[in-house]
Write an enzyme that holds these catalytic residues in place. Structure first.
Site, PDB file in Angstrom:
ATOM      1  N   GLY A  19       0.965  -1.209  -0.143  1.00  0.00           N
ATOM      2  CA  GLY A  19      -0.129  -0.037   0.177  1.00  0.00           C
ATOM      3  C   GLY A  19       0.814   1.278  -0.038  1.00  0.00           C
ATOM      4  N   MET A  21       3.750   3.516  -0.628  1.00  0.00           N
ATOM      5  CA  MET A  21       4.951   3.180  -1.154  1.00  0.00           C
ATOM      6  C   MET A  21       5.642   2.180  -0.332  1.00  0.00           C
ATOM      7  SD  MET A  21       5.182   5.284  -3.630  1.00  0.00           S
ATOM      8  CE  MET A  21       4.197   6.685  -4.151  1.00  0.00           C
ATOM      9  N   GLY A  22       4.748   1.100   0.207  1.00  0.00           N
ATOM     10  CA  GLY A  22       5.390   0.161   1.017  1.00  0.00           C
ATOM     11  C   GLY A  22       5.117  -1.256   0.816  1.00  0.00           C
ATOM     12  N   VAL A  24       4.669  -4.902   2.930  1.00  0.00           N
ATOM     13  CA  VAL A  24       4.694  -5.790   4.172  1.00  0.00           C
ATOM     14  C   VAL A  24       5.102  -7.240   3.734  1.00  0.00           C
ATOM     15  CG1 VAL A  24       3.735  -6.136   6.176  1.00  0.00           C
ATOM     16  CG2 VAL A  24       3.185  -4.171   5.385  1.00  0.00           C
ATOM     17  N   LYS A  39       8.200  -4.313   7.051  1.00  0.00           N
ATOM     18  CA  LYS A  39       7.898  -3.317   6.243  1.00  0.00           C
ATOM     19  C   LYS A  39       9.026  -2.771   5.265  1.00  0.00           C
ATOM     20  CE  LYS A  39       4.977  -0.439   7.777  1.00  0.00           C
ATOM     21  NZ  LYS A  39       4.093   0.659   8.142  1.00  0.00           N
ATOM     22  N   ASP A 137      -3.134  10.160  10.598  1.00  0.00           N
ATOM     23  CA  ASP A 137      -3.807   9.649   9.395  1.00  0.00           C
ATOM     24  C   ASP A 137      -4.514   8.307  10.093  1.00  0.00           C
ATOM     25  OD1 ASP A 137      -4.304   8.902   6.866  1.00  0.00           O
ATOM     26  OD2 ASP A 137      -2.459   7.521   6.612  1.00  0.00           O
TER      27      ASP A 137
END
Length: 500
Positions: A19, A21-22, A24, A39, A137
């Site tokens: 999701g 820019m990463g 997991v 991550k 967030d």
């Protein structure tokens, strides 16, 4: 990378999801013989060196912020590893699903269950706030419901510590449209009450199954600034309304909200809220220069960060429409506000529509600079909306071959003041990510070696779209020109997805 080992001890097993820019990973801590989540920070094509450096700094900041927080409702960070030229965050492995996924699958939650989630999250937030940190967030996708019954607040990747300078540029906003408090949308740094507003919006989704403010990202932002919060049904309704009050001072203190949530969670009625905790009229949208101009424009470009990094943000579903069959006015694919941001003007031009054998197009020229867009078709198709995905793939590949074939061009754009043809050299055509299902980009440089035009071609379902940003002004750097074309392409893609 596929699979491997980090720091000689963390064995990467398989991806769990991605999701922002990463990515997991499920990993095994071989030293302690336990499963962990890792991550990985991934950076998109087209980022400037400064943006890349900020991305790494933000990931480190996430580690520093999260590592200091100790609470069952906050995901635990075990380690930070920097390998393969990027950081990796080693965290506890959570098994379960997010609040967003739960509501999406099962619909609205019973008030007592939602109240318990709200109380647990607010207690976790209070721990962070006590250490001078905002989450910034809070949203259903960042509230995790574990199989063991824990409620865990994840992704402190854009947390802001009081007194610490933000890594974003002045005037930019980070968070998720529809869950960002009004004061932060107006350019203020916000505080604990801003996280409380976001939690109220999250609980609204939990008890209704829908977002408090829906529509495109731009529509959600405008509604947050100009409309009172909608009333949620059931015993939590008055408290959610109070938490989403327009003015921070009108929102309840957590020391009042947590006991109220616990009482509803136990099956009781909502206790009487203190006087003054009632919805307030929406404040007028202030004209704060680039802050609000950016916000109005950026809804499709708001900064989205799941793993850290200052990124051009798009709030869009991961799914791709099967096809686009309804003709559109291509001048609506980039909004006036977005054009103003790209061209650095507070008086953005209206789109100038046109069409040729390649397809309908639109241009937004001003003196010395301009943005252009065209939705393309092949010679055998009546219009782009009649293209098939297979035909679009062939057209996209053909365009890529064409631009690779020639490296010298005569370029002009009379509407921005370049009437005489300018000898220009093409930079190498390269594949890029971050826009469409497939995309390539290149630039044109003038006789002085400076880039004056950047071009992005992308395919989304059955459409092939070309986007150009050009400028002969002295101020923008080559990287600025490239980034402006990418942002214009991303904005148009978001508009297409919103219309699907």
């Amino acid at each position: 990378m596929s699979t491997g080992r980090l720091a000689g001890r963390y064995s990467l097993q398989r991806p769990l999801g991605a999701g922002g820019m990463g990515k997991v990973w499920l990993a095994r801590d071989e030293m302690l013989d336990r499963d962990v989540a890792v991550k990985e920070l991934t950076l998109p094509e087209g980022m400037s060196p400064k943006e890349r450096a900020d991305s790494v700094k933000r990931a480190v900041r996430e580690a520093q912020a999260t590592a200091r927080l100790r609470h069952p409702g906050i995901v635990a960070l075990h380690d930070v590893v920097v390998e393969y030229e990027r950081p990796w965050l080693v965290m506890e492995l959570l098994r379960g699903r997010t609040l967003a996924d739960t509501v999406r699958e099962f619909g609205p939650m019973p008030p007592d269950y939602a109240a318990r989630i709200g109380a647990d999250v607010l207690e976790a937030l209070s721990v962070a706030h006590a250490q001078g940190m905002q989450h910034r967030d809070v949203k259903p996708g960042n509230v995790f419901l574990t199989e063991s019954g824990r409620v865990v607040l994840t992704d402190f990747g854009i947390a802001r510590q009081e007194g610490q300078a933000t890594l974003t540029e002045q005037g930019l906003m980070i968070g998720s449209p529809g869950f960002i408090a009004p004061e932060r949308l107006e350019g203020h740094p916000g505080g604990p009450a801003s996280d409380l507003w976001s939690l109220g919006a999250t609980l609204y989704t939990a008890v209704t199954g829908a977002a408090a403010y829906e529509g495109s990202a731009a529509q959600r932002i405008r509604a947050t600034l100009t409309q009172p919060p909608p009333a949620a049904p059931g015993p939590l309704g008055p408290l959610i309304t109070a938490m989403m009050a327009q003015h921070p001072e009108a929102r309840p203190d957590p020391r009042v909200a947590v006991p109220a949530l616990r009482q509803v969670a136990a099956g009781g009625p909502l206790p009487q809220l203190p006087a003054g905790l009632e919805p307030t009229a929406p404040r007028p949208v202030k004209k704060r220069g680039r802050v609000v101009v950016w916000i109005a424009a950026a809804a499709a470009l708001v900064v989205a960060v799941a793993t850290g990094g200052f990124f051009v943000l798009r709030s869009m579903d991961s799914g791709v429409p099967a096809s686009f069959t309804v003709p559109m006015d291509v001048c609506t694919l980039i909004s006036q506000e977005e054009v103003g941001l790209l061209l650095r003007t507070q008086k953005p031009p209206k789109g100038q529509p046109g069409s040729d054998d390649v397809g309908p197009k639109c241009g937004w020229p001003i003196s010395q600079s301009g943005v252009g867009l065209q939705v393309q078709k092949d010679s055998d198709t009546v219009d782009p909306w009649s293209m098939t995905p297979a035909g679009a793939r062939r057209l996209f590949q053909g365009q890529q071959r064409y631009w690779k074939k020639y490296d010298q061009f005569d370029w002009n754009w009379p509407e921005i003041g370049v009437k005489d043809k300018m000898k220009s050299k093409r930079t190498p055509v390269r594949q890029i990510t971050g826009v469409g299902e497939e995309a390539f980009a290149f630039e044109l440089a003038g006789p002085d070696g400076r880039v004056h035009s950047a071009h992005v071609y992308y395919r989304l379902a059955n459409l092939v779209v070309s986007v150009e940003y050009s400028t002969v002004a002295d101020r923008p750097t080559d990287e600025d020109v490239k980034q402006s074309a990418l942002k214009a392409a991303q904005a148009s893609e978001q508009a297409l997805r919103d219309a699907a």
